[in-house]
Design a protein around this motif. Structure first.
Motif, short mmCIF file in Angstrom:
data_model
loop_
_atom_site.label_atom_id
_atom_site.label_comp_id
_atom_site.label_asym_id
_atom_site.label_seq_id
_atom_site.Cartn_x
_atom_site.Cartn_y
_atom_site.Cartn_z
N ALA A 103 -9.33 -9.52 3.90
CA ALA A 103 -10.05 -8.31 3.48
C ALA A 103 -9.48 -7.79 2.16
N VAL A 104 -8.17 -7.80 2.06
CA VAL A 104 -7.52 -7.28 0.85
C VAL A 104 -7.83 -8.20 -0.35
N LEU A 122 0.80 -10.81 -1.18
CA LEU A 122 0.09 -10.51 -2.43
C LEU A 122 0.96 -10.79 -3.64
N GLU A 172 -6.72 -11.71 8.99
CA GLU A 172 -7.98 -11.04 8.68
C GLU A 172 -7.77 -9.87 7.73
N VAL A 173 -6.60 -9.24 7.79
CA VAL A 173 -6.31 -8.14 6.87
C VAL A 173 -6.08 -8.69 5.47
N ASP A 183 -10.36 -10.11 -0.70
CA ASP A 183 -11.77 -9.88 -1.02
C ASP A 183 -11.93 -8.62 -1.89
N ARG A 184 -11.26 -7.55 -1.49
CA ARG A 184 -11.30 -6.30 -2.25
C ARG A 184 -10.79 -6.52 -3.68
N LEU A 214 -9.60 -1.87 10.49
CA LEU A 214 -9.64 -2.72 9.29
C LEU A 214 -10.90 -2.46 8.47
N TYR A 258 -11.27 -1.22 4.65
CA TYR A 258 -11.95 -2.13 3.72
C TYR A 258 -13.14 -1.43 3.06
N VAL A 263 1.95 -8.37 4.30
CA VAL A 263 0.77 -8.49 3.43
C VAL A 263 1.16 -8.25 1.98
N ALA A 264 1.96 -7.22 1.74
CA ALA A 264 2.39 -6.92 0.36
C ALA A 264 3.18 -8.09 -0.22
N LEU A 292 -5.07 -1.35 5.82
CA LEU A 292 -5.01 -2.63 5.12
C LEU A 292 -3.59 -3.21 5.14
N SER A 293 -2.75 -2.66 6.02
CA SER A 293 -1.40 -3.18 6.22
C SER A 293 -0.49 -3.03 5.00
N VAL A 294 -0.83 -2.10 4.11
CA VAL A 294 0.01 -1.91 2.92
C VAL A 294 0.56 -0.48 2.82
N LEU A 331 -4.98 0.14 -2.55
CA LEU A 331 -4.08 -1.01 -2.68
C LEU A 331 -2.93 -0.61 -3.63
N ALA A 337 4.18 -0.61 1.66
CA ALA A 337 4.21 -1.09 0.28
C ALA A 337 3.67 -0.03 -0.68
#
Lengths: 342, 342
Positions: A242-243, A211, A238-239, A245-246, B281, B285, A207-208, B203-205, B176, B208
């Motif tokens: 969500a990120v 991004l 989906e994660v 979106d945030r 999640l 979120y 995910v990182a 959030l899978s980070v 984040l 990171a």
């Protein structure tokens, strides 16, 4: 986050293709229909449907599919009201004939995939795909195995053949965020076409990395619901949504509906959880093909070595798929070296 | 990566404390001994052993432990040849008496934990811990719920009480990478003591975020083998070590041995995989307490709402633990608003 591109981000869901590895290529037509219908309804842009190793992958060597992938593609196309069905093609495994058949069934996009240093084998397939009127993207796999200049050179080849975007494909989940930044940035500065990123989570930074890729201007992004994909799986769709979106980045896909697909449809299908375990971690750490794992374990028993040492050495030597016979040689050499040290 | 601190990085393994949530606080003495022995042998710096909610957490409200945590602390201390056993203490749950007992049994470090805006309740425990000769660190939980200036103010309070480091504790896995950067950087610029980071992976980070924290100068880092911890679990220790190793950052912990603990000792103990599912999640979120999930699900049934809408609204209103009675009020209000809209 300030994005370096103002083009919309297009997401490709790969759980029905990369995830096919995890399912041992045993997807049923009903599963493909259910997942596709729900993702289409959520607003997913592209849904990739193919054998894990792309069109034509259903063989003894790569694992036979339960259902002919053409049937699965046809079923997925039937379920889509707005999404485009995508296919993957590795020249040498998939043929022009396969591509034409997939196109006839309604696949709208193809990613022509080669090892990061072998873009030249994609020329014919890219050109045929364009003639067929498909969106045609290049996919440079094992992108960590080439220096940035080489990656740029290979991407430019794909662009010259007619690719409309090129992906940095981190097949082994071996890239770290700074390496992704460097690669996406270099491609953005050298190409006139879009740039994409496909991540794996072996080092827990998918995910990182995604991004960072988006920040640097990548506009083609891959994700997989519930991480369903080779190794430790992919960027979890989906994660990621969500990120984003945030962060206030709207990709036009319904977050709740995508979370529901993950929980209610894909979750119950998972044959095993997509965790980062010893196997997937060492593959990402060493940066090698997942097919090497079993070979390294066998060689380690024969030579009394730690399989991790073998995999790391294979990574250092840039050994690629198809060179599995080198694994025994490397193990023998390592065993001799460790004996001398001891 | 260029680190902004030249002090060594100290890792605290939390699978025997944060992971206790996942184990429903049913750790056996033998499990604690096995994990501790192997981690100590791998060179882990600190091993935290406590109820998931810290000393004194074994209650009807927070879940009863199978074994008195003091016995587990004693067992862990016996197994350590070089590592320091750490404990967690939340004032209001744990007492000075608990702390003294843990110290007597050989715990060498305590993290005194408060909600990010309530550092003032840590004064007495920090001061007693210092008198007891323990390494004494402050732990600002739910760190995403306060603006940066507030976080700095609260950290300075802990410093003034005698804390030797303060952690940014991302309890909900809601931060984040850029937010972590901002927070660690602000603390580093305002404090004379060390700064730490404790991440969750909702959030899978988490990995990171931890890399960003280290880059900004955090030197106290938490990890959990196999992600064993609340929500989607923590920064996965063995993955973080592999990534740091790839970056050339030596923390003095044996990577292979840590991977082996993950695969052979903690892996088989996992009651369920540490995946990012719908529950974890949405917690990340929305940025809310995990205890809210069940309440929100109940309220959603009563008012015909999506539980996610309730959780997101609770997050927006900064509702904290202990205010669970507000959940029904918020749900009722949301239901009225949605009716008006419809």
């Amino acid at each position: 986050m300030k994005r370096k591109s103002d083009k919309p981000i297009k997401v490709t869901e790969v759980c029905l293709r990369d995830g096919s590895h995890v399912m041992a290529h045993q997807y049923t037509e009903e599963q493909v229909r259910k997942v596709t219908r729900a993702l289409d309804d959520a607003g997913m842009h592209y849904i990739e449907v193919s054998h894990g190793d792309g069109l034509g992958g259903s063989t003894l060597q790569y694992g036979r599919s339960l259902i002919d992938e053409m049937k699965l593609i046809e079923a997925a196309v039937e379920e889509c009201k707005q999404a485009t069905v995508a296919v993957l093609l590795l020249p040498g495994i998939g043929t022009v004939h396969d591509l034409k058949q997939a196109r006839q069934l309604g696949a709208g996009l193809v990613r022509v995939a080669t090892h990061v240093t072998e873009a030249d084998v994609s020329a014919q397939h890219i050109s045929v795909a364009r003639e067929l009127g498909m969106e045609t993207l290049g996919f440079l796999m094992m992108a960590h195995m080439a220096p940035v200049e080489k990656l740029v050179e290979q991407a430019k080849l794909m662009e010259s053949y007619g690719a409309q975007a090129v992906y940095v494909t981190d097949s082994a989940g071996a890239l770290l965020p700074d390496q992704v930044r460097e690669r996406i940035s270099a491609l953005r500065n050298s190409l006139d076409i879009e740039v994409g990123f496909h991540g794996h989570n072996n080092l827990s930074v998918a995910v990182a990395n995604t991004l960072v890729a988006i920040e640097e201007g990548a506009t083609r992004i891959d994700g997989s619901i519930r991480c369903l994909g080779a190794g430790a799986g992919n960027t979890q769709t989906e994660v990621l949504l969500a990120v984003l979106d945030r962060m206030g980045i709207d990709v036009g896909i319904d977050l709740y509906k995508t979370m529901d697909v993950a929980e209610n449809i894909v979750g119950p299908m998972l044959p095993r959880p997509q965790e980062i375990n010893k196997g997937s971690l060492v593959l990402g750490y060493a940066g090698v093909y997942s097919s090497f794992l079993l070979h390294a374990e066998r060689a380690s028993e024969r030579f009394g070595l730690d399989p991790r040492d073998i995999l790391i050495e294979l990574g250092k030597r840039n050994v690629v798929g198809g060179q599995e016979d080198m694994i025994l040689d490397v193990a023998a050499e390592l065993a001799r070296a460790q004996k001398v040290e001891a």
